[in-house]
Design a protein around this motif. Sequence first.
Motif, PDB file in Angstrom:
ATOM      1  N   ILE A 168     -10.829   9.460   2.755  1.00  0.00           N
ATOM      2  CA  ILE A 168     -10.335   8.290   3.479  1.00  0.00           C
ATOM      3  C   ILE A 168     -10.379   7.049   2.592  1.00  0.00           C
ATOM      4  O   ILE A 168      -9.406   6.259   2.532  1.00  0.00           O
ATOM      5  N   ALA A 169     -11.470   6.878   1.856  1.00  0.00           N
ATOM      6  CA  ALA A 169     -11.597   5.740   0.941  1.00  0.00           C
ATOM      7  C   ALA A 169     -10.535   5.805  -0.157  1.00  0.00           C
ATOM      8  O   ALA A 169      -9.965   4.768  -0.552  1.00  0.00           O
TER       9      ALA A 169
ATOM     10  N   LYS B  81      -7.204   4.633   1.181  1.00  0.00           N
ATOM     11  CA  LYS B  81      -7.192   3.173   1.328  1.00  0.00           C
ATOM     12  C   LYS B  81      -7.022   2.467  -0.010  1.00  0.00           C
ATOM     13  O   LYS B  81      -6.497   1.359  -0.081  1.00  0.00           O
ATOM     14  N   SER B  82      -7.477   3.115  -1.092  1.00  0.00           N
ATOM     15  CA  SER B  82      -7.454   2.479  -2.411  1.00  0.00           C
ATOM     16  C   SER B  82      -6.084   2.500  -3.066  1.00  0.00           C
ATOM     17  O   SER B  82      -5.833   1.784  -4.031  1.00  0.00           O
TER      18      SER B  82
ATOM     19  N   PRO C 125       0.829  -1.211   0.000  1.00  0.00           N
ATOM     20  CA  PRO C 125       0.000   0.000   0.000  1.00  0.00           C
ATOM     21  C   PRO C 125       0.860   1.256   0.000  1.00  0.00           C
ATOM     22  O   PRO C 125       1.875   1.330   0.688  1.00  0.00           O
TER      23      PRO C 125
ATOM     24  N   LYS D 194      -3.174   5.082   8.963  1.00  0.00           N
ATOM     25  CA  LYS D 194      -4.408   5.867   8.957  1.00  0.00           C
ATOM     26  C   LYS D 194      -4.053   7.345   9.043  1.00  0.00           C
ATOM     27  O   LYS D 194      -3.120   7.722   9.747  1.00  0.00           O
TER      28      LYS D 194
END
Length: 279
Positions: A273-274, A277-278, A22, A27
């Motif tokens: 936020i999404a 994460k992607s 990633p 976070k």
Amino acid sequence: MIRNFVLVLISLLSVTVTANEPLFPQKPGMVSYTYRNEFAKDFAGTLDTIVGLGITDMEFSNLFGKSASEIRTMLDQRGMKCSSFGVSYAALRNNTHEVAQNAKKLGASFVRVAWVPNRQPFTLELAEQTTREFNEIGRRLRNEFGLTFCYHNHGYEFAKHGDGTLFDVLMAQTNPQDVFIELDILWVQFPGADPVKLIQQYGPRIKLMHLKDLKKGIVGDLSGKTATENDVALGDGQIDIPGVLAAAKKAGVEHYYLEDESPSIETQIPKSIAYLKSL
């Protein structure tokens, strides 16, 4: 023969793992300014909203009428922390001891300033005056209180000077042990600079980062001001967010905070936020 095959296989697996790693594994944190209106109405409820998004790292730039100790108690109750405390330049210069004590009560390791008043437009003379003051502030925070001083850029520092900008003057004339940067990537992009190149140039000096995106088509200036509606969800604007994160990761940035000044945080923050994460 078999040994060579095994070595090749291990090498290929290693490349695959690296490629799938990633880009932003941690976070993000949150700047209190994003929820400034909500905090003013319901402080505890707003903390509940933020922790409900999976965010536990806070940067407070306002105490909203509460004591630092009260806020620390509410953070502890929710498994949250405050890593950075933002204050006005006047407060930091004139009430350094009080600012430092509040930062320590909050649990913060960093104290930051986001605007130096009455120095716009920024000039070489003002930049050099600012560096002298920054060095004094940073030295005192480090030596007397064990805190790290960070300056949050706001766009006006990128006025041209020689082959670079006045931001380069700030960096060249401040003590790298005492003065660090909280890089707001929107306020690098807005005056026409390149956030990725800036991170690559000054990586070790950048301890904190404000993650935000600038609406496509917006052409900025050196004012340090733009309509709040020009803050958009990460990935929807004109900033190379993947490039920024890759450079920041290599530079060792310690804390990343979401900041969205728009009136659309209810939809844009979950979308940002999404997006992270992607990656």
